[in-house]
Every structure is written in C-alpha cells, then in structure tokens.
Design a protein around this motif. Structure first.
Motif, PDB file in Angstrom:
ATOM      1  N   ALA A 144       0.831  -1.218   0.000  1.00 22.31           N
ATOM      2  CA  ALA A 144       0.000   0.000   0.000  1.00 22.31           C
ATOM      3  C   ALA A 144       0.861   1.261   0.000  1.00 22.31           C
ATOM      4  O   ALA A 144       0.519   2.266  -0.622  1.00 22.31           O
ATOM      5  N   GLN A 145       1.995   1.196   0.692  1.00 22.89           N
ATOM      6  CA  GLN A 145       2.876   2.368   0.721  1.00 22.89           C
ATOM      7  C   GLN A 145       3.561   2.566  -0.628  1.00 22.89           C
ATOM      8  O   GLN A 145       3.774   3.690  -1.066  1.00 22.89           O
ATOM      9  N   ARG A 179       1.127   4.220  -2.766  1.00 28.65           N
ATOM     10  CA  ARG A 179       0.998   5.645  -2.446  1.00 28.65           C
ATOM     11  C   ARG A 179       2.239   6.423  -2.901  1.00 28.65           C
ATOM     12  O   ARG A 179       2.135   7.555  -3.364  1.00 28.65           O
ATOM     13  N   SER A 196      -5.666   7.003  -5.446  1.00 28.44           N
ATOM     14  CA  SER A 196      -5.372   6.596  -4.071  1.00 28.44           C
ATOM     15  C   SER A 196      -5.976   5.221  -3.801  1.00 28.44           C
ATOM     16  O   SER A 196      -6.822   4.744  -4.558  1.00 28.44           O
ATOM     17  N   ASN A 238      -5.324   2.183   8.091  1.00 30.14           N
ATOM     18  CA  ASN A 238      -5.019   3.585   8.342  1.00 30.14           C
ATOM     19  C   ASN A 238      -6.317   4.374   8.147  1.00 30.14           C
ATOM     20  O   ASN A 238      -6.826   4.460   7.038  1.00 30.14           O
ATOM     21  N   GLN A 249      -7.070   7.225   7.727  1.00 29.81           N
ATOM     22  CA  GLN A 249      -7.087   8.244   6.674  1.00 29.81           C
ATOM     23  C   GLN A 249      -7.428   7.629   5.316  1.00 29.81           C
ATOM     24  O   GLN A 249      -7.696   8.335   4.359  1.00 29.81           O
ATOM     25  N   ASN A 250      -7.390   6.300   5.224  1.00 26.32           N
ATOM     26  CA  ASN A 250      -7.718   5.630   3.964  1.00 26.32           C
ATOM     27  C   ASN A 250      -9.181   5.218   3.880  1.00 26.32           C
ATOM     28  O   ASN A 250      -9.589   4.514   2.959  1.00 26.32           O
ATOM     29  N   GLN A 292      -8.032   2.974  -1.058  1.00 24.76           N
ATOM     30  CA  GLN A 292      -8.892   3.156   0.111  1.00 24.76           C
ATOM     31  C   GLN A 292      -9.657   1.889   0.452  1.00 24.76           C
ATOM     32  O   GLN A 292      -9.650   0.925  -0.299  1.00 24.76           O
ATOM     33  N   SER A 293     -10.355   1.950   1.589  1.00 20.39           N
ATOM     34  CA  SER A 293     -11.098   0.762   1.987  1.00 20.39           C
ATOM     35  C   SER A 293     -12.195   1.128   2.977  1.00 20.39           C
ATOM     36  O   SER A 293     -12.090   2.119   3.698  1.00 20.39           O
ATOM     37  N   LYS A 352       1.057  14.698   1.155  1.00 21.96           N
ATOM     38  CA  LYS A 352      -0.072  14.002   1.764  1.00 21.96           C
ATOM     39  C   LYS A 352      -1.377  14.764   1.576  1.00 21.96           C
ATOM     40  O   LYS A 352      -2.442  14.260   1.896  1.00 21.96           O
ATOM     41  N   PRO A 383     -10.372   0.221   6.710  1.00 21.27           N
ATOM     42  CA  PRO A 383      -8.985   0.687   6.572  1.00 21.27           C
ATOM     43  C   PRO A 383      -8.123   0.430   7.817  1.00 21.27           C
ATOM     44  O   PRO A 383      -8.591   0.582   8.936  1.00 21.27           O
TER      45      PRO A 383
END
Lengths: 189, 440
Positions: free
Chosen positions: A81-82, A85, A101, A109, A111-112, A103-104, B86, A107
């Motif tokens: 995933a990183q 990104r 991006s 994270n 933020q995802n 996402q899920s 970000k 998630p």
C-alpha cells in the motif's frame, strides 16, 4: 442567377467536406482513460507484491523486510500500500491531470477510509458486486471530477495475513479473492 | 493658490516615490519595508529579504520554495509526518479550505511576532482537531484529551515523530533509565575526506613557524600538526599570498560538512545570507556582558592554532551563553562526569559536554563511485538537536538512557532549566498506552 446558385452550392460542399475531414476535437473518453491507468496500476501493484515482497520478504528469501516504518530498518522496504501511495505521490509531482489513491471500508489507516459521498458509494458498490467497477462524478472544491473506483483484491496470502493480524484493522477475516478495498482514480473535467 | 497646492502635492509624491525607489533599488538597508519583526527562527536574517522573497511576484508558491530550500532536507531526514504530498489529493479539498497544509506559511506566518508561539507556530495550538477530532473513538486512552495537548505534552509533533510513533514506543519500552554510558566516537571527517598535508594550491610558509614561537608551540600537538597541515594550509589567501586571518572559506576547504551545518544553524545563518556575522548582542537570549560583541566564526569557538575540540565543545559555549540551563551544566550529573574523567574513574570519551548533546558526532555514509566511506562528523547545525527537543531522543538521549526516561525528562521544563539535576517530575504515559493497545 444560375452562376450564383452554383457558386453557392460549391461553397457549401467545400465547407461541408472540409468539416468532414476535421473530426470534432474529442479526446480519449474518461472511462477508457481511467480503465487504462488502472490496468497499469494493478499490474505494478500485483508484480510488486508477488515478484518482490513475496519472493524476497519473510515468506521467501527473507532478505528484505516489508514494514510500515521501513525507513527505520536497514533492509526495510515499503508495504504494497505504501509502494502504491509512493507512486501516486510521485505522479502528483509530475502532473495534475489525474490523481489516485488506495482506500477501503475497513482501513488499517483511518485516513484511507472513504471521505466523499462518491468514494463511499463506490467502495460499497465494488464490495457488493465483485468484479465490477464504479464510475461517478463529484465536485470537490471548485473542480468537478470524473471518479472511477476499481476493486483491490487480495491476490496473495501476504495481503490477508497481514491485514487480519494488524492491530488497527477493523476486519480480521479477509480471504484470498476478497475485495479488500478500492483504487480511486480522479480526472478533473 | 489652488495651483500651488497641486504643485506641492506633486512634489511631495515625487519625493516619497523617489525615497522608496532609492530604498528598494539602491540602498542596502531595507528596514523601511519590514512589515513586522520576524519570528525567533528568522529574525537574524530578516534584513536579507530575498532569502525568502526570491521574486516580487511569486506569491505563496515562491515562498514555499524558499521554505523548502532551507528546511526541505531536515524535514526529509525527520521523516516528516505531514509533508505537502499528503495533502495534494483532491479528496482533501474540504480540509484545505480550513487549513491549507500544503503551505508552511499557513501555520508559520512570518512577521507576526505578537501571535507567534513556540516553534514559530502562528495558529491556535488546538489545530490537530480539524483532521483528528474523532481520535477518541478509536483510542480509549485519547478520549477527552484536550486538542491543545497533542503536541505540548511530550506525545506528538507535527513534523518529527521519529521517536514517538507507536511501534517505536513499544519496541523500546522498559530498560534501565541509565544504560551503560556510550563512548564518543573519534571524529574523522577531515582525515577521511581531505588528503594528508596542505590543500592543493597552498604555499607552505614554513618560515612563519620560526617567527612566532608561541603560535608554533600551540600548533605542535594539534590535530593539524598531526595531519601534516602547516601554516600555509590555512594562511594561503588569494593569489597565493599570505593571509593573516583565515575565514570560513579556508576551513571549509577541508571541513565541508561541518561548514554546511554551521551555515544552516543559528550560529552561521547570517553568514550564509551574506550578512555580517552573528553576535550575542543581536540576540534576545541571555548572554555574558563581556562577550556581547564577539562575532561568530569558526575561530570564536575553535581557538586558532590549538583547535582543542574539548574546549570548543564546552568552554567556548559558556564564554557567551548565560541562560539557566548552560550555567547549571558544570554542577549537573552530566557536568560531573568531567571530574570523573579528571580523577581517572572513567575514560575521556565517556564525558559529556555541551556539544555531546547539541552538536553530536554522527556517522554518515558517503557513497563514492566504488567505496562507501564511513565518516564520523560533528553536526554543526545546533538546530538539528535542539527544538522540538524530542528530536534529540534517538540521536542523543537514547545513547545512554532508555526511551521512557528520555521522553519524561525532555517534557519537564524545570528539569531542563537545572540541566537534568534530579528526576523528571511527571511521567508521560505514551509508552504505557501504546503497550496496552498492543495487548488488547
């Protein structure tokens, strides 16, 4: 009079002919554009997971260590995933013609997780309809975007094992073949 | 009468315009245009306008480039938790409307002294709220914590969390507060990079040694003498003429990394911008009366000819710095290690002085075409190990202490003032919380 009609007719036909020769200035359709981008992303993402992480990571030769904090490890490497990104961030430095991006709905994270209505609808759609994609439009800030959502599937044990065991994962029963999240591609219209 | 008034108005306008044009284009003193004092980070160079305002018409993006030009490398090294990249995805559009985190100046507005807090922050300190308001839902421990405590309680930083992220906390939990005292590695940067002997193009000027026996005595036994550097190694100026007072230029020839660090920090940043050297008088910090006018340069700390790094690492600092933390050093536990060296209880490389913590020696790897040279160099940018003080945890404190003690000690302002004479008054629970979360 006859002469005038003839000249007129010739003029009209030349005009219409020339118009024929020059097709309407129409670019590639957004759907084809995002579908093609996704194909490249998916290929790279799968290859990184299978050819690098699986082969050289703890499940293979064990010479590299995929880790969230890879920068802190001498042999650390980015999680899939990183890596994804990092690609998206590098693209953002080169162009603003599109962004993407990962996402899920579940998630690791936070933020995802989905933020916009279309993200939410898209992620729910691809989770409920395996194998299908979702396309929509949305306005963010002052810009309208064509937003496409593609399923991100658990292609190997590495995906499910790590997510199911992660302390921040809200879902712990992913199986191979499950839709784990979605790739979201946006094109400003 | 009316005509006369008009004439007067015209004259006044012309004079004023002339004055500003002269100030803008000709005069080197631009203080007329200073719209407000710069923050504590930039006041030294506030008269080097073009350091940040590189173009009259660039706007925000031009300023952003200027910020990154100086601060980019250190942010990268700090694994910046909130880099611009970000925030560029359009899904952040609504967030950016509240707080445009793509630009440094959103939180660090310059020339606003009256609303500048610690770390040059010009926003109210509860800014984390905008994006992390629901953290309490995920983390029981964080429920009901005030949002202005995220970065002020020793737990998080906006940029540098290298010693504060959860896995680092759990990996480094426990241990004795005082580990075995680390040995300081001998610095070897000049020796590894520069060749033995005088730099190319310099004249030996060996006869000078005979003319200055006192200088010769100081030089004998110095690291320069051991490296075969004679008078001309430093005293060769332009056109290979004798140079009475070597400057940074000469030092930099062999000590490039150190010079670069020095020019990036508080001691050398004025020189980097082509301004006169820093003097204690220009600063608001407490300094000794006797040295207020001393100009900063390599030789103000590294006394010429002897180049004793022990002297440069403490006595030189205390010649000028006169704040509580500095004055408390000699009687502090760190300071007392020095007397143990003198009495032979511990070896010299176990002693701590100012530089041990604020200009530490660090291992850097230089990738040559064929070999990797491992260099122990002294970080001469004092900002790299100063504020926010959590950035010292890994590079400095944890060389001898465990993580818990390091976090607690650095979060105790009184303990910092008395230079760590005593134990931390408060315990910061971040390691405990991270451990508990791991167990659950």
């Amino acid at each position: 009079m006859k002469k005038a009609v003839l000249t007129g007719a010739i003029a009209v036909s030349v005009f219409s002919l020339s118009a024929c020769k020059e097709p309407e200035a129409k670019g590639i359709a957004p759907k084809l554009y995002t579908d093609s981008l996704f194909a490249v992303m998916k290929a790279d993402r799968t290859n990184y997971t299978k050819l690098v992480v699986q082969r050289l990571g703890p499940n293979g030769a064990n010479v590299i260590k995929p880790d969230e904090h890879w920068q802190d490890l001498e042999n650390g490497t980015l999680l899939p995933a990183q890596m994804f990104r990092a690609g998206s961030e590098a693209v953002a430095e080169m162009t603003d013609e599109f962004t993407y991006s990962l996402q899920s709905l579940w998630p690791v994270n936070k933020q995802n997780g989905p933020k916009t209505e279309v993200e939410k609808a898209g992620l729910e759609f691809i989770a409920a309809n395996p194998g299908e994609n979702f396309y929509g439009e949305e306005k963010l800030g002052d810009v309208t975007y064509y937003t496409a959502v593609y399923p991100d599937v658990a292609v190997s044990e590495a995906c499910t094992k790590c997510h199911n065991a992660h302390k921040d994962s809200p879902k712990t029963d992913f199986k191979i073949g499950d839709v784990m999240g979605g790739v979201i591609i946006r094109v400003p219209l | 009468m009316k005509k006369l008034l008009w004439l007067f108005w015209l004259l006044l306008t012309l004079i004023l315009a002339g004055y500003f044009i002269y100030k803008m284009a000709v005069d080197s003193d631009k203080s007329t245009f200073l719209i407000g004092e710069a923050s504590h980070g930039h006041y030294q160079i506030e008269m080097a306008c073009t350091a940040c305002h590189t173009d009259a018409f660039g706007g925000k993006d031009m300023l952003q480039d200027a910020c990154m030009n100086c601060h980019g490398p250190e942010l990268k090294e700090a694994h910046d938790t909130h880099p611009k990249k970000k925030f560029t995805d359009p899904r952040n559009a609504d967030r950016l409307e509240i707080l445009d985190a793509r630009y440094c100046i959103t939180c660090h507005t310059e020339h606003q002294q009256e609303q500048t807090h610690a770390m040059g922050l010009t926003l109210p300190e509860d800014y984390c709220f905008h994006c992390h308001r629901d953290i309490g839902e995920d983390r029981e421990s964080h429920r009901d914590l005030p949002f202005d405590s995220c970065a002020s309680a020793g737990c998080h930083n906006f940029h540098d969390n290298r010693a504060l992220y959860d896995r680092f906390l759990t990996d480094n939990a426990g241990g004795l507060w005082l580990k075995e005292i680390a040995r300081i590695a001998p610095a070897n940067a000049a020796e590894k990079i520069a060749l033995h002997g005088n730099p190319e193009g310099s004249v030996a000027f060996s006869e000078a040694l005979g003319q200055h026996p006192d200088v010769a005595a100081e030089w004998l036994g110095s690291s320069h003498e051991q490296a075969g550097i004679t008078c001309g190694g430093c005293h060769t100026g332009r056109d290979q003429q004798w140079l009475d007072k070597p400057t940074l230029d000469q030092c930099q020839g062999c000590h490039d990394d150190e010079a670069e660090g020095y020019l990036s920090g508080r001691h050398g940043m004025r020189l980097k911008q082509g301004l006169s050297p820093m003097t204690p008088m220009l600063s608001d910090l407490p300094f000794k009366e006797s040295t207020l006018k001393v100009q900063h340069g390599c030789n103000s700390c590294h006394k010429a000819h002897v180049f004793d790094t022990q002297q440069a690492g403490m006595e030189a600092c205390l010649d000028c710095h006169n704040d509580q933390h500095s004055l408390a050093f000699e009687k502090s536990p760190h300071g007392r290690l020095l007397s143990k060296v003198i009495s032979g209880e511990i070896s010299a490389d176990s002693a701590v002085n100012c530089a041990t913590c604020h200009m530490p020696r660090q291992l850097i790897k230089k990738n040559g075409t064929e070999v990797v040279t491992e260099i122990v160099s002294v970080e001469h940018n004092q900002n790299m190990n100063l504020r926010p003080n959590e950035k010292m945890i890994r590079s400095v404190c944890m060389q001898c202490h465990n993580l818990e003690f390091s976090i607690d000690a650095l979060a105790d302002p009184e303990l910092i003032k008395n230079n760590f004479s005593g134990r931390p008054a408060k315990h910061i629970p971040s390691i405990d919380w991270a451990l508990r979360r791991l167990e659950d």
